[in-house]
Design an enzyme around this catalytic site. Sequence first.
Site, PDB file in Angstrom:
ATOM      1  CE  LYS A 194      -1.704   3.319   2.246  1.00 56.33           C
ATOM      2  NZ  LYS A 194      -1.895   4.200   2.121  1.00 56.33           N
ATOM      3  CD  GLU A 268      12.124   4.421   9.352  1.00 55.80           C
ATOM      4  OE1 GLU A 268      12.365   5.154  10.370  1.00 55.80           O
ATOM      5  OE2 GLU A 268      12.004   4.090   8.008  1.00 55.80           O
TER       6      GLU A 268
END
Length: 800
Positions: A194, A268
């Site tokens: 995505k 992250e």
Amino acid sequence: MTTVAKLFETMDYGPAPESAAPALEWIQHHGSGQLGHFIAGQWVAPAEGKYFETINPATTAVLARVAQGGKADVDAAVAAARAAGAAWAALAPHARARYLYALAREVQRHSRLLAVLESLDNGKPIRETRDLDIPLVARHFYHHAGWAQLLATEFAGYQPVGVVGQIVPWNFPLLMVAWKVAPALAAGNTIIMKPAEFTPLTALCFAELTREVGLPPGVFNVVTGDGATGKHLVEHPDVNKIAFTGSTEVGRIIRKATAGTGKKLTLELGGKSPFIVFDDADLDSVVEGVVDAIWFNQGQVCCAGSRLLVHEGISDRLTQKLRARMEKLRVGSPLDKAVDMGAIVAPVQLERIRGLVEKGVEEGAKMWQPSWACPTEGYFYPPTLFTEVSPAATIAQVEIFGPVLVSMTFRTPKEAVELANNTPYGLAASVWTENINLALDVAPKLKAGVVWVNCTNQFDAAAGFGGYRESGFGREGGREGMFEYLKADWDQQVPGTGYQVPAAPLKPDTRDPVPDTRLPPIDRTYKLFIGGKQARPDQGYSRKIVGADGRVLGEVGEGNRKDIRNAVEAAHAADGWGRASGHGRAQILYYIAENLATRADEYADRIGALTGGGVDAGSREVAAAIARLFTYAAWADKWDGAVHQTPIRGVTLAMQEPVGVMGLVAPDECPLLGFVSLVAPAIAAGNTVIAIPSELHPLAATEVYTVLETYDLPDGVVNVVTGEKDALAKVLAEHDDVDGIWYCGGAAGAKTVEFAAAANMKRTWVMTRPRDWLDPRQGEGREFMRHASEVKNIWIPYGE
């Protein structure tokens, strides 16, 4: 709406440059700028018929209309990934390595298209996309082709996680795709990607490249859309792992949403990285480091060095130098190769930057910007410097994600560390000092996943990247990044939690693909190969090589002592090979494999004729040789050293170094594979070699040097001398400028080699017991790399 065809007419600098044409053509190729999802290898319209517009930040022109993904689209993509999962996970590691290698080559082949498309979509300067982003994308696929090749041996006891949902940000749209896709594919997972809603174009273009290389349908899928699309992906019960890069706020939501579901998770997230400058630092280098740290990609970097911490004794001087450098920064069209900073990605991000800058001024910090003005059209913002900033100020604590630097001072190293750690984040840090003792004392005290000394924003596929605390958890890149996409083979399905039934545990693969077509052998007379050139033997004699059916297949030169001497001199002249990067050595090994593969049928027929094993046996040997070259291309940039836990206040670094000039005496069995199995690990480790091929079947190896001639292998790295094996081995063992020798042969020859090698105590490795060279457990791996290396331990005490 401004169409793509009219895009460049809205730009101040005139018509579209030639380099932009491929990107515009690519967008127009897909339904006149209307792009769908990529599911099961096909372009698919959104189930709900909804699209959104992606904008060029430099001109505000509409680039394309992109599908808005809904629950039905995500369901279809997950179903496609699930259907493709078993076959992809069961594929031989070498086969997956070939796919990843092919993707790396496709990225390089389409580098102009990808670089321009990225700059158009994201607004970052073409210099960054062309010279940094796209080469690093290719690097990740090359590197992880290596991990795919080594998967069964280096990750024994592990298996793929399964279906992976990956959500990437808009600041490095394609690079983040590579960071996530490469290890996931190498580990045997299937993917639903995505991309960010602001920058979906390069992810979709990459999807097309996966189809070009023949990646099986459903292995890689792309569903575009906004945060709602990502939410559907995160919550889907048949997704086994989520890998997310983005803001800490969204990461926290994902952590809560996946809690208790059994999904593996890598986050992250944001950062507020310190850039610490001590009073002995080279200030001119510091200034350029600051430019790279905070004004690279307009400051839209999660690990940007946005907090400048300076020793108070040099603060004024550094500020003056920074202001002078900022006056020379160029802000403008991202497609202008002379521009340093491009456009901010979107209006919402531009307004966030402006709001935080205003907040900084309100709280009493002193703001400075260059005297020149930014372009008035498009989403541009100038480089900005704040001084006299309180450590508790909003701009010192909140991630701005823009070209804004805040400066603070310190007096002692202890205070510098305290200021650096005064943040909820812990992604990266940069330390600038000429005192290595100070640097190594400070670095371990910084709460950050990455610490750079006298440099910044250094990334590589071989090194893990990720943060501590609110910067997330997990790593991307390196061996540790591979573990994020694997799970223990005992991890069984738990009903109702989304876990999948595990595939069979990884085992060393002994299968080799057999080519479907055949070409007749080509007979010729072969010279020696010395210093990168074909050379006539010193004495001018040759020997006939007879096939299994008694037919003469060719002739090879009869090498002697002088030929060995010439080869040793050529090998020493190529000593720069050992100082080349592991990545550079890997590239050449891959290229050799690629060229060998284009002539696989010819080699198969030749080997079959030489050994009498027939074409099928020859095909298996050629396929195994290609796979073995991939193995050592994989090892070339992964044969790491270590940091030993010795009882000192410091570190002891164990470095892998090449042995030097090596003599390699190949076996008679499997004449091509045996030759490759010795030469490839030796040169992967950085050695230069003099190789003696099979005495009975040397044509298999002499064909290889016709491959070596066609690529960028430096002259003298590989030298081939044909002739009587044991006589040439004795000369090599006696030569004082040869550092090591490997010998495959009889006990008498081995005794001669070891006895002669005692003169200069060169390293020897003799193999008198026959090996099954087709079996990777006997014919490749760490054993060969260890014998090709010396270990140097470097002790570095530190601390005040």
